[in-house]
Enzyme design. Sequence first.
Site, PDB file in Angstrom:
ATOM      1  N   ILE A 157      30.006  74.831  50.432  1.00  0.00           N
ATOM      2  CA  ILE A 157      29.348  76.109  50.132  1.00  0.00           C
ATOM      3  C   ILE A 157      28.067  76.186  50.954  1.00  0.00           C
ATOM      4  O   ILE A 157      27.311  75.202  51.025  1.00  0.00           O
ATOM      5  CB  ILE A 157      28.991  76.210  48.625  1.00  0.00           C
ATOM      6  CG1 ILE A 157      30.214  75.893  47.737  1.00  0.00           C
ATOM      7  CG2 ILE A 157      28.407  77.594  48.305  1.00  0.00           C
ATOM      8  CD1 ILE A 157      31.392  76.833  47.852  1.00  0.00           C
ATOM      9  N   TYR A 180      27.316  60.209  45.533  1.00  0.00           N
ATOM     10  CA  TYR A 180      27.573  61.590  45.101  1.00  0.00           C
ATOM     11  C   TYR A 180      28.990  61.740  44.541  1.00  0.00           C
ATOM     12  O   TYR A 180      29.193  62.367  43.498  1.00  0.00           O
ATOM     13  CB  TYR A 180      27.356  62.502  46.308  1.00  0.00           C
ATOM     14  CG  TYR A 180      27.450  63.981  46.053  1.00  0.00           C
ATOM     15  CD1 TYR A 180      26.412  64.672  45.425  1.00  0.00           C
ATOM     16  CD2 TYR A 180      28.560  64.713  46.484  1.00  0.00           C
ATOM     17  CE1 TYR A 180      26.482  66.041  45.229  1.00  0.00           C
ATOM     18  CE2 TYR A 180      28.637  66.081  46.301  1.00  0.00           C
ATOM     19  CZ  TYR A 180      27.601  66.751  45.679  1.00  0.00           C
ATOM     20  OH  TYR A 180      27.663  68.111  45.490  1.00  0.00           O
ATOM     21  N   ASN A 216      24.087  72.583  36.670  1.00  0.00           N
ATOM     22  CA  ASN A 216      24.145  72.833  38.102  1.00  0.00           C
ATOM     23  C   ASN A 216      23.232  71.916  38.912  1.00  0.00           C
ATOM     24  O   ASN A 216      23.486  71.677  40.090  1.00  0.00           O
ATOM     25  CB  ASN A 216      23.780  74.306  38.341  1.00  0.00           C
ATOM     26  CG  ASN A 216      23.485  74.601  39.793  1.00  0.00           C
ATOM     27  OD1 ASN A 216      24.399  74.759  40.603  1.00  0.00           O
ATOM     28  ND2 ASN A 216      22.200  74.649  40.166  1.00  0.00           N
ATOM     29  N   SER A 244      32.363  68.561  42.224  1.00  0.00           N
ATOM     30  CA  SER A 244      32.522  68.768  43.677  1.00  0.00           C
ATOM     31  C   SER A 244      33.886  68.224  44.085  1.00  0.00           C
ATOM     32  O   SER A 244      34.387  67.275  43.456  1.00  0.00           O
ATOM     33  CB  SER A 244      31.437  68.001  44.443  1.00  0.00           C
ATOM     34  OG  SER A 244      31.775  67.899  45.812  1.00  0.00           O
ATOM     35  N   VAL A 285      16.077  67.244  34.629  1.00  0.00           N
ATOM     36  CA  VAL A 285      17.257  66.960  33.799  1.00  0.00           C
ATOM     37  C   VAL A 285      17.592  65.474  33.725  1.00  0.00           C
ATOM     38  O   VAL A 285      18.272  65.034  32.793  1.00  0.00           O
ATOM     39  CB  VAL A 285      18.523  67.731  34.280  1.00  0.00           C
ATOM     40  CG1 VAL A 285      18.333  69.237  34.139  1.00  0.00           C
ATOM     41  CG2 VAL A 285      18.918  67.342  35.699  1.00  0.00           C
ATOM     42  N   LYS A 293      30.002  62.877  40.838  1.00  0.00           N
ATOM     43  CA  LYS A 293      30.801  64.093  40.607  1.00  0.00           C
ATOM     44  C   LYS A 293      32.144  63.766  39.947  1.00  0.00           C
ATOM     45  O   LYS A 293      32.675  64.581  39.174  1.00  0.00           O
ATOM     46  CB  LYS A 293      30.998  64.850  41.926  1.00  0.00           C
ATOM     47  CG  LYS A 293      29.692  65.423  42.505  1.00  0.00           C
ATOM     48  CD  LYS A 293      29.007  66.380  41.547  1.00  0.00           C
ATOM     49  CE  LYS A 293      27.875  67.166  42.197  1.00  0.00           C
ATOM     50  NZ  LYS A 293      27.181  68.040  41.248  1.00  0.00           N
ATOM     51  N   GLY A 340      18.562  73.635  37.317  1.00  0.00           N
ATOM     52  CA  GLY A 340      18.345  73.709  38.769  1.00  0.00           C
ATOM     53  C   GLY A 340      18.691  75.085  39.306  1.00  0.00           C
ATOM     54  O   GLY A 340      19.315  75.218  40.357  1.00  0.00           O
TER      55      GLY A 340
HETATM   56  P1  NAD Z   1      20.459  73.220  46.185  1.00  0.00           P
HETATM   57  O1  NAD Z   1      19.799  72.002  46.739  1.00  0.00           O
HETATM   58  O2  NAD Z   1      20.191  74.547  46.829  1.00  0.00           O
HETATM   59  O3  NAD Z   1      20.160  73.372  44.627  1.00  0.00           O
HETATM   60  C1  NAD Z   1      20.082  72.275  43.759  1.00  0.00           C
HETATM   61  C2  NAD Z   1      19.099  72.638  42.665  1.00  0.00           C
HETATM   62  O4  NAD Z   1      18.987  71.541  41.742  1.00  0.00           O
HETATM   63  C3  NAD Z   1      17.681  72.905  43.209  1.00  0.00           C
HETATM   64  O5  NAD Z   1      17.169  74.076  42.608  1.00  0.00           O
HETATM   65  C4  NAD Z   1      16.906  71.675  42.758  1.00  0.00           C
HETATM   66  O6  NAD Z   1      15.526  71.908  42.551  1.00  0.00           O
HETATM   67  C5  NAD Z   1      17.607  71.363  41.450  1.00  0.00           C
HETATM   68  N1  NAD Z   1      17.351  69.993  40.993  1.00  0.00           N
HETATM   69  C6  NAD Z   1      17.477  68.843  41.706  1.00  0.00           C
HETATM   70  N2  NAD Z   1      17.112  67.805  40.943  1.00  0.00           N
HETATM   71  C7  NAD Z   1      16.772  68.297  39.721  1.00  0.00           C
HETATM   72  C8  NAD Z   1      16.334  67.705  38.511  1.00  0.00           C
HETATM   73  N3  NAD Z   1      16.172  66.391  38.412  1.00  0.00           N
HETATM   74  N4  NAD Z   1      16.077  68.513  37.446  1.00  0.00           N
HETATM   75  C9  NAD Z   1      16.235  69.861  37.546  1.00  0.00           C
HETATM   76  N5  NAD Z   1      16.654  70.475  38.677  1.00  0.00           N
HETATM   77  C10 NAD Z   1      16.910  69.696  39.743  1.00  0.00           C
HETATM   78  O7  NAD Z   1      22.016  72.889  46.224  1.00  0.00           O
HETATM   79  P2  NAD Z   1      23.292  73.761  45.829  1.00  0.00           P
HETATM   80  O8  NAD Z   1      24.221  73.660  46.975  1.00  0.00           O
HETATM   81  O9  NAD Z   1      22.927  75.075  45.281  1.00  0.00           O
HETATM   82  O10 NAD Z   1      23.903  72.816  44.670  1.00  0.00           O
HETATM   83  C11 NAD Z   1      24.078  73.234  43.330  1.00  0.00           C
HETATM   84  C12 NAD Z   1      25.132  72.354  42.680  1.00  0.00           C
HETATM   85  O11 NAD Z   1      26.380  72.543  43.339  1.00  0.00           O
HETATM   86  C13 NAD Z   1      24.831  70.854  42.770  1.00  0.00           C
HETATM   87  O12 NAD Z   1      25.244  70.206  41.588  1.00  0.00           O
HETATM   88  C14 NAD Z   1      25.697  70.423  43.922  1.00  0.00           C
HETATM   89  O13 NAD Z   1      26.002  69.045  43.875  1.00  0.00           O
HETATM   90  C15 NAD Z   1      26.907  71.290  43.713  1.00  0.00           C
HETATM   91  N6  NAD Z   1      27.774  71.440  44.878  1.00  0.00           N
HETATM   92  C16 NAD Z   1      27.318  72.016  46.024  1.00  0.00           C
HETATM   93  C17 NAD Z   1      28.176  72.131  47.112  1.00  0.00           C
HETATM   94  C18 NAD Z   1      27.759  72.757  48.414  1.00  0.00           C
HETATM   95  O14 NAD Z   1      28.556  72.738  49.360  1.00  0.00           O
HETATM   96  N7  NAD Z   1      26.562  73.336  48.532  1.00  0.00           N
HETATM   97  C19 NAD Z   1      29.483  71.655  47.017  1.00  0.00           C
HETATM   98  C20 NAD Z   1      29.914  71.089  45.830  1.00  0.00           C
HETATM   99  C21 NAD Z   1      29.060  70.981  44.759  1.00  0.00           C
END
Ligand code: NAD
Length: 246
Positions: free
Chosen positions: A187, A154, A89, A141, A63, A158, A11
């Site tokens: 984030i 979620y 990710n 997370s 994935v 996590k 991702g």
């Molecule tokens: P985002 O939505 O910008 O990115 C998520 C990515 O995962 C995207 O590119 C999406 O296309 C890809 N994706 C989703 N389903 C998929 C699949 N089945 N196969 C392949 N790719 C897939 O979000 P983000 O904030 O960049 O999140 C990235 C990671 O960080 C995630 O695991 C999210 O749970 C985690 N996270 C984010 C935050 C936050 O505050 N943004 C906090 C804690 C954890």
Amino acid sequence: MSGGNVAVITGGAKGIGRAIALRLAKDGFDIAVNYRSSSSKVRELVDEIENGGGRAAAIQGDVSIFEEAKSIIKKTVDTFGRIDVLVNNAGITRDGLILRMKESDFDKVIEVNLKGTFNCIRHVSPVMLRQRSGKIINISSVSGIAGNAGQVNYSAAKAGIIGITKSTARELASRGINVNAVAPGFIKTDMTANLSDKVKENILHTIPLKRFGTVYDVANAVSFLASHDSDYITGQVIKIDGGMVM
Ligand code: NAD
């Protein structure tokens, strides 16, 4: 790490994954960027890495599907010859209170976040075992540690990722493979962009460092866990949350 080492980021076309891809490319890794559907975004990212003198490839695959995760790993090995770092990710949210949460929203979040992490580790393990080295970095997370109203699906996924991290770390440690997780707080990415100003203001009050995190804050920690500087660290969860959860 020097050039010739290979990192695959699931991702990775946008958000945190994109920042990790750029950072690990700067650290000298060849980068396999997995994406599910956003092919124009991933192309831009590959171009950016290549224009900076790095090597990168876009690798399509969902994935959450066991056989597609297998093909993501296989295509990476076919392209670059090895895998030194896997960053799990890819993630989604489908928020809702328990009273109203649809079964499909629970299942989907578990399938992508938790099963997707399992699928990729399952298929990368034989590659890293053959090499007798590797680093697996899972994106969890703080929701998986402290819980979060509206996120039973979620936070379950996590928290499950933390379980996978610790069990896999124990299984693979003797073969030179380190498995760790990072647990970001809030984030600024597309994932958090739709929260109301009121919700964001309430969250800000709970962060001792008084700011939201950036994708670079997460990429910095992943860079450390991908490097030899973290060789004596395994089975750990590093919170990147401005002190929100202690
Ligand atoms: P985002 O939505 O910008 O990115 C998520 C990515 O995962 C995207 O590119 C999406 O296309 C890809 N994706 C989703 N389903 C998929 C699949 N089945 N196969 C392949 N790719 C897939 O979000 P983000 O904030 O960049 O999140 C990235 C990671 O960080 C995630 O695991 C999210 O749970 C985690 N996270 C984010 C935050 C936050 O505050 N943004 C906090 C804690 C954890």
